[in-house]
Design a protein around this motif. Structure first.
Motif, mmCIF file in Angstrom:
data_model
loop_
_atom_site.group_PDB
_atom_site.id
_atom_site.type_symbol
_atom_site.label_atom_id
_atom_site.label_comp_id
_atom_site.label_asym_id
_atom_site.label_seq_id
_atom_site.Cartn_x
_atom_site.Cartn_y
_atom_site.Cartn_z
ATOM 1 N N VAL A 194 0.839 -1.202 0.000
ATOM 2 C CA VAL A 194 0.000 0.000 0.000
ATOM 3 C C VAL A 194 0.872 1.249 0.000
ATOM 4 N N SER A 197 -3.961 3.590 -3.551
ATOM 5 C CA SER A 197 -4.766 4.198 -2.486
ATOM 6 C C SER A 197 -4.921 5.688 -2.731
ATOM 7 N N HIS A 216 -3.537 9.475 2.704
ATOM 8 C CA HIS A 216 -4.144 8.202 3.110
ATOM 9 C C HIS A 216 -3.494 7.670 4.377
ATOM 10 N N ASP A 233 -6.626 -0.274 2.183
ATOM 11 C CA ASP A 233 -6.407 -0.123 0.735
ATOM 12 C C ASP A 233 -6.933 1.235 0.269
ATOM 13 N N HIS A 234 -8.251 1.365 0.313
ATOM 14 C CA HIS A 234 -8.912 2.601 -0.113
ATOM 15 C C HIS A 234 -9.713 3.233 1.013
#
Length: 325
Positions: A46, A53, A57, A98-99
């Motif tokens: 990541v 992503s 973040h 992740d997102h």
């Protein structure tokens, strides 16, 4: 709240402590005050940008803490949007971090279905280290390969989180476990943790050496390969054995001879992190007290996430690296 924020992709230095807004309550999701967050190789990917992503973040898949709404002590399953089919995840599947903002923070928001009570006797660090590697190893060995009592298992690459958890789960169901390792120190630690024996996979002929260790030298019922060496791992199976593949951090491509594979009556299983059903089954097994808690290699403060990633990437740790939040 304090959180680790990436504003760019790159090395550990992109993991920067910052003050950010706390998550907002929403239907079906629960806010958890994070006490500990465990590192996984997935977090490195990541950070490097492999999962694209959104920036800025906050990464982090694993965590344990306290539900803000009820005060319950919980562990977090980082499997989001798995779907209704236990056989495989839905196209919407993603891993927490992740997102969706992850666990490298004082607070995180997760679906309520992704929570389970903190196991009795587990420290915050051990609880945080359990979910991702636990559900991954459980799905690989029990859901997919069907490992049972009395069978033999070879785990490729002792020392990593999945590998050490595989050893714990195998022992819990009554299987006999052997390992390969990159160093004598990791091999010794694995044997002290319950492995029946092992070999160094730095030796060119390690598949033959490993097979000779198997019961009666016949080969293993199940081989777990979380690193991508399965063109060689398959050579350690007994006829009719099962090879479970779930990682590729050593090699992403393999070349195999087809005839020995089908004459050996081997089975090949691809797998990844599991869903809610695997998680519930894992926690039921943990509740019996037969699963040894995850080994903790090192603990860092949340602000030292970059240093923790540096140690993780160095590859020398046996067990999990954890952040205290």
């Amino acid at each position: 709240m304090k959180a680790i924020v990436m504003s760019d992709f790159g090395g550990p230095e992109v993991l920067v402590p910052r003050e950010v807004d706390e998550p907002i309550a929403r239907s079906g999701w629960v806010i958890v005050k994070v006490h500990a967050a465990a590192l996984n190789w997935h977090d490195v990917l990541v950070r490097r940008g492999q999962y694209r992503s959104p920036l800025p973040h906050t990464p982090g898949a694993d965590g344990a803490g306290v539900r803000v709404d009820t005060g319950e002590e919980v562990v977090i399953l980082p499997s989001l949007y798995w779907g209704h089919r236990s056989a495989a995840p839905s196209p919407q599947f993603q891993i927490l971090g992740d997102h969706t903002a992850g666990t490298y923070a004082e607070y995180v928001s997760v679906p309520e279905e992704c929570l389970a009570p903190r196991p009795a006797g587990y420290s915050w660090e051990q609880a945080a280290a359990l979910p991702l590697v636990g559900v991954t190893a459980y799905r690989a060995l029990l859901t997919r390969a069907g490992l049972t009592s009395g069978e033999s298992l070879l785990v490729i690459g002792a020392g990593g989180g999945v590998s050490t958890m595989a050893l714990a789960l195998s022992s819990a169901v009554g299987a006999q476990t052997f390992v390969t390792a990159s160093t004598s120190e990791k091999l010794d630690k694995a044997q002290r943790a319950g492995a029946a024996g092992g070999v160094l996979h730095t030796d060119d002929n390690w598949p033959q050496l490993a097979k000779e260790l198997s019961p009666n030298g016949a080969g293993f019922h199940v081989v777990l390969d979380p690193v991508g060496l399965w063109d060689r791992s398959v050579q350690t199976l007994r006829p009719g054995g099962r090879l479970v593949v779930l990682g590729a951090n050593v090699a992403e491509q393999v070349t195999m001879n087809v005839r020995p594979f089908f004459f050996g009556q081997y089975s090949l299983f691809g797998t990844t992190m599991g869903g809610g059903e695997d998680f519930r089954d894992l926690m039921d097994l943990v509740s019996t007290g037969r699963v040894v808690p995850p080994a903790i290699a090192a603990t860092y403060s949340l602000a030292d996430a970059a240093a923790a990633h540096t140690e993780l990437e160095a590859g020398g740790a046996f067990g999990k690296i954890v952040l205290r939040c």
